[in-house]
Design a protein around this motif. Structure first.
Motif: not given
Length: 367
Positions: A350-354
């Protein structure tokens, strides 16, 4: 021919039919507006959610609800992940075992145990600033004991993978994208930052509002725009790569929380702790294999609109910071086995995609 009375009746029926159809049409339009593009990154997220299952996703929902409800005094607590163990009896037992292994007197061990149990008993609604000093004392000892047999031998957040990919894929196929990629990991080189700013400039604490990353992102975004205005696209993409680095850093939970002491000062050795390093190695080793975190960057086609690079870096930190407690605690409880924890993988994805979305937005803002 229709008489006036019949005409009025027909008109009323037509108006009624129109009124009945309007909500349906509006609902259809609203649904179209809120439908997300099913790009490769979104499909990967959905696959992780399916793997976690209904029970796993409920636990994630409950965790994020807890994070959203935490008082500021808890969010700003040193070693807040240690306090979060209050929610997990198994984790509490591990922490108490660590204290048993401390090289201190039995009296001191009992003091630490009693103090930590008191923190857990009052978590989260009855924590005060008076608890900060105790947590600052105990936290490093807990972390050191947990990682005594797992020394970190390399730091792998950026070289050749993470930062270069964030910058490269944000350029949407530009012929100049290699210049952005090649510059993106320069800020991690020892020569790049002035002494004393090596860590501070790569950090933004979402709760203490402390760190240099947003300002550095804004500065390089500004110079990149100047290059664009003068038609110097090589230099523009190089400075976009540098701005991207600082924006991307705040998407790592260990760059948006956990490095502030009991009086609100940034502390280098908290930022560069072994828990932090082990987590970055975990990401690096799974960038192109396993969880394939790099796929959330290369497969992302979505963008978060950026109108202020400094604020974008802060907003990215706001997104990543709530994941810190869970990840820190899992790394600390078992520095080897945490790599198989599916929830750590999901939060990281989630953090990488955001962060990939913010980088697309930053590129559009500059170019």
């Amino acid at each position: 021919m229709i008489n006036s009375k019949d005409g009025t009746l027909v008109l009323c029926i037509a108006m009624a039919l129109c009124l009945c159809l309007i909500p349906s049409a509006m609902a259809s339009t609203e649904e179209q507006q809120t439908t997300q593009v099913e790009d490769a990154a979104q499909l990967k997220i959905e696959a992780l959610e399916a793997k976690l299952g209904e029970e796993g996703m409920q636990k994630i929902e409950d965790y994020l609800a807890l994070q959203a409800s935490l008082p500021d005094v808890v969010k700003r607590m040193p070693f807040r992940g240690l306090a979060f163990a209050a929610t997990d009896p198994e984790s509490q037992a591990i922490k108490m075992e660590y204290i048993d292994n401390f090289n201190v007197s039995e009296t001191e061990k009992e003091r630490y145990k009693a103090g930590l149990q008191d923190i857990w008993d009052r978590y989260p609604d009855k924590i005060t600033k008076d608890d900060y000093a105790f947590m600052s004392e105990l936290g490093p000892m807990i972390e050191e004991e947990a990682l005594r047999e797992h020394p970190v031998v390399r730091i792998m957040w950026s070289p050749g993978k993470c930062h270069p990919d964030f910058a490269y894929y944000a350029c949407d196929g530009s012929a100049y994208r290699n210049y952005a990629r090649d510059a993106a990991d320069d800020p991690d080189d020892s020569w790049f930052e002035l002494p004393g700013y090596r860590y501070y400039n790569h950090y933004w604490d979402a709760d203490w509002n402390l760190g240099g990353a947003p300002g550095r992102c804004d500065g390089y975004a500004g110079t990149a725009q100047i290059w664009v205005d003068n038609g110097m696209l090589v230099q523009a993409h190089q400075d976009f790569g540098l701005a991207s680095h600082y924006l991307s850093d705040t998407g790592n939970p260990f760059h948006s929380s956990g490095a502030v002491n009991q009086i609100g000062d940034f502390v280098d050795n908290l930022f560069s702790s072994q828990n932090h390093d082990l987590y970055e190695i975990y990401i690096y080793d799974r960038w192109n294999t396993g969880y394939n975190f790099g796929g959330y960057v290369s497969g992302n086609t979505q963008s978060i609109t950026v109108t202020d690079p400094e604020q974008a870096a802060k907003d990215n930190a706001d997104f990543s910071a709530p994941y810190f407690d869970y990840i820190w605690n899992k790394v600390n409880d078992n520095p080897q086995a945490f790599v198989s924890d599916a929830t750590v993988g999901y939060y990281t994805a989630q953090c990488v995609r955001q962060t990939a979305k913010y980088n697309h937005g930053l590129y559009d803002y500059i170019m």
